[in-house]
Design a protein around this motif. Structure first.
Motif, short mmCIF file in Angstrom:
data_model
loop_
_atom_site.label_atom_id
_atom_site.label_comp_id
_atom_site.label_asym_id
_atom_site.label_seq_id
_atom_site.Cartn_x
_atom_site.Cartn_y
_atom_site.Cartn_z
N LEU A 1 0.86 -1.18 0.00
CA LEU A 1 0.00 0.00 0.00
C LEU A 1 0.89 1.23 0.00
N ALA A 2 0.81 2.02 -1.07
CA ALA A 2 1.67 3.19 -1.21
C ALA A 2 0.97 4.22 -2.09
N ARG B 1 8.55 -6.33 -8.34
CA ARG B 1 9.65 -7.19 -7.92
C ARG B 1 9.15 -8.29 -6.99
N HIS B 2 8.21 -7.95 -6.13
CA HIS B 2 7.68 -8.95 -5.18
C HIS B 2 6.46 -9.69 -5.73
N ARG B 3 6.04 -9.31 -6.95
CA ARG B 3 4.93 -9.98 -7.64
C ARG B 3 3.65 -9.94 -6.80
N VAL B 4 3.35 -8.74 -6.30
CA VAL B 4 2.13 -8.54 -5.52
C VAL B 4 1.42 -7.29 -6.04
N PRO B 5 0.13 -7.15 -5.74
CA PRO B 5 -0.59 -5.95 -6.17
C PRO B 5 -0.11 -4.70 -5.42
N LEU B 6 -0.22 -3.57 -6.10
CA LEU B 6 0.03 -2.28 -5.47
C LEU B 6 -1.32 -1.60 -5.25
N TYR B 7 -1.60 -1.26 -3.99
CA TYR B 7 -2.83 -0.55 -3.64
C TYR B 7 -2.47 0.89 -3.28
N THR B 8 -3.36 1.79 -3.58
CA THR B 8 -3.11 3.20 -3.24
C THR B 8 -4.10 3.76 -2.23
N GLN C 1 -9.10 -0.17 -1.14
CA GLN C 1 -8.82 -1.10 -2.23
C GLN C 1 -8.38 -2.48 -1.74
N LEU C 2 -8.03 -2.58 -0.46
CA LEU C 2 -7.51 -3.85 0.05
C LEU C 2 -8.57 -4.93 0.01
N PRO C 3 -8.19 -6.15 -0.33
CA PRO C 3 -9.15 -7.26 -0.27
C PRO C 3 -9.50 -7.58 1.18
N PRO C 4 -10.61 -8.27 1.41
CA PRO C 4 -11.04 -8.52 2.80
C PRO C 4 -10.14 -9.48 3.57
N ALA C 5 -9.45 -10.36 2.89
CA ALA C 5 -8.70 -11.41 3.58
C ALA C 5 -7.27 -10.97 3.91
#
Length: 367
Positions: free
Chosen positions: A38-39, A51-58, A62-66
């Motif tokens: 989250l950035a 690089r870490h192969r994960v989603p970027l949230y702003t 936007q974060l998923p519930p889990a």
């Protein structure tokens, strides 16, 4: 019966010092799954996510519930950042929060109340007590203080790491109360970089020098030192040379008198057979690259594992909460004595390597 997850899904908020938390999280794949970053969405943040192969949230929304936990590695409100508001929004969503220091006492109290209301765990991470040389200092101090009285504390640090200094000393002494601080001298432009404070911490007499300076163009640089701490006891002095450096033990000098009261300096006895100084732990210090990529990552990993245990236990540690509140209050009172950091504009110079210094000494005085 519900089963506890073997891996907790975590997000890291922030990608400056957050890089250290990313390294710590990804070093524990059996315990944590990095579920996103989250950035603000800068090119560097996007590169970190790729690089870490994960989603970027702003945004928190936007974060998923889990998501089980979030590492908030963004400056808190007291130092002009959005970290406190971010931690609050995450707790309100039912996400456990590990927040990087420092946090103002009142903000911390509010976050702890919110965490209890939401049924979440919240921890303020002092970070440096988990850095290996500091952890050795704390362990050694607790052992020595089990055998001898504390007589004095002599410490120095940069304003950047003032809160962790309070935390380190509190953990080393086993408590922070009673404390008080008295300003002795203020660093002026021609009087050196340090502001001097005296007082007591954990009831132990304290002398403290703080580099209360910031370069507004580059606030993360031009730090003369991290932490230097000498804990004096009636058995000797334990000295942490640097947060990432050597730990030394200096036994107190003790001379035996003969029956006629004369001190014979040629006499041998147990006390004079002790080494004047001994290193506890590695004698060699790491490079800064090792600090950033190994020491700091391992420190985060230690903090994360403790936080994971607290999440899985599901109970509130009220004693720890009171300690955190006390550390934040002591930090705030010390900051009031120091006053705001003085702006500086240092010249652009690179650090000096030891090789040339050592060669000059060798040529001048020999071994």
């Amino acid at each position: 019966m519900t089963t506890r997850p073997s891996r907790l899904r975590a997000v890291v908020c922030g990608t400056t010092f957050g890089q250290t938390y990313l390294n710590g999280l990804t070093s524990l794949p059996e315990h944590f799954e990095l579920a996103g970053i989250l950035a603000r969405g800068s090119p560097f943040a996007r590169a970190c996510a790729e690089r870490h192969r994960v989603p970027l949230y702003t945004a928190v929304e936007q974060l998923p519930p889990a998501i089980d936990l979030a590492c908030v590695v963004v400056r808190s409100g007291v130092v002009g950042g959005a970290g406190t508001a971010l931690a609050k929004a995450l707790l309100e969503r039912g996400v456990h929060v590990l927040q990087e220091q420092p946090v103002h006492h009142d903000e911390l109290a509010s976050l702890l109340r919110l965490a209890r209301k939401a049924g979440c765990q919240y921890r303020l991470n002092g970070f440096y007590p988990d850095v290996a040389p500091v952890a050795r200092f704390i362990a050694a101090a607790r052992h020595v203080l089990g055998k001898r009285r504390a007589l004095f504390l002599d410490a120095a640090c940069s304003i950047h790491v003032l809160y962790p200094l309070i935390d380190i000393i509190g953990q080393a002494l086993g408590g922070l109360r009673p404390w008080f601080f008295v300003l002795q001298s203020v660093a002026e432009s021609d009087a050196g970089p340090f502001t001097c404070v005296s007082g007591r911490l954990g009831g132990v007499p304290l002398t403290l020098r703080v580099q209360n300076q910031l370069d507004p163009r580059d606030p993360d640089n031009y730090i003369h030192l991290f932490h230097q701490i000498a804990l004096g006891t009636d058995g000797g002095t334990l000295t942490l040379v640097d947060s990432h450096g050597q730990l030394l033990w200096h036994p107190r000098m003790h001379l035996e008198r003969r029956g006629d009261g004369v001190i014979d300096l040629s006499a041998e006895h147990q006390a004079v057979s002790l080494s004047v100084s001994s290193t506890i732990g590695p004698a060699a210090a790491p490079s800064y690259h090792q600090v950033f990529n190994e020491y700091w990552a391992k420190a985060v990993a230690r903090g994360l594992l403790r936080f994971r245990d607290a999440i899985l236990a599901g109970s509130q540690d009220t004693a720890l909460h009171q300690y955190m509140l006390g550390a934040a209050k002591a930090w705030g009172e010390l900051g009031m004595q120091l006053g705001p950091p003085r702006d500086i504009a240092p010249p652009d110079t690179l650090p000096l390597a030891v090789d040339g210094i050592a060669a000059h000494v060798q040529a001048s005085v020999g071994t």
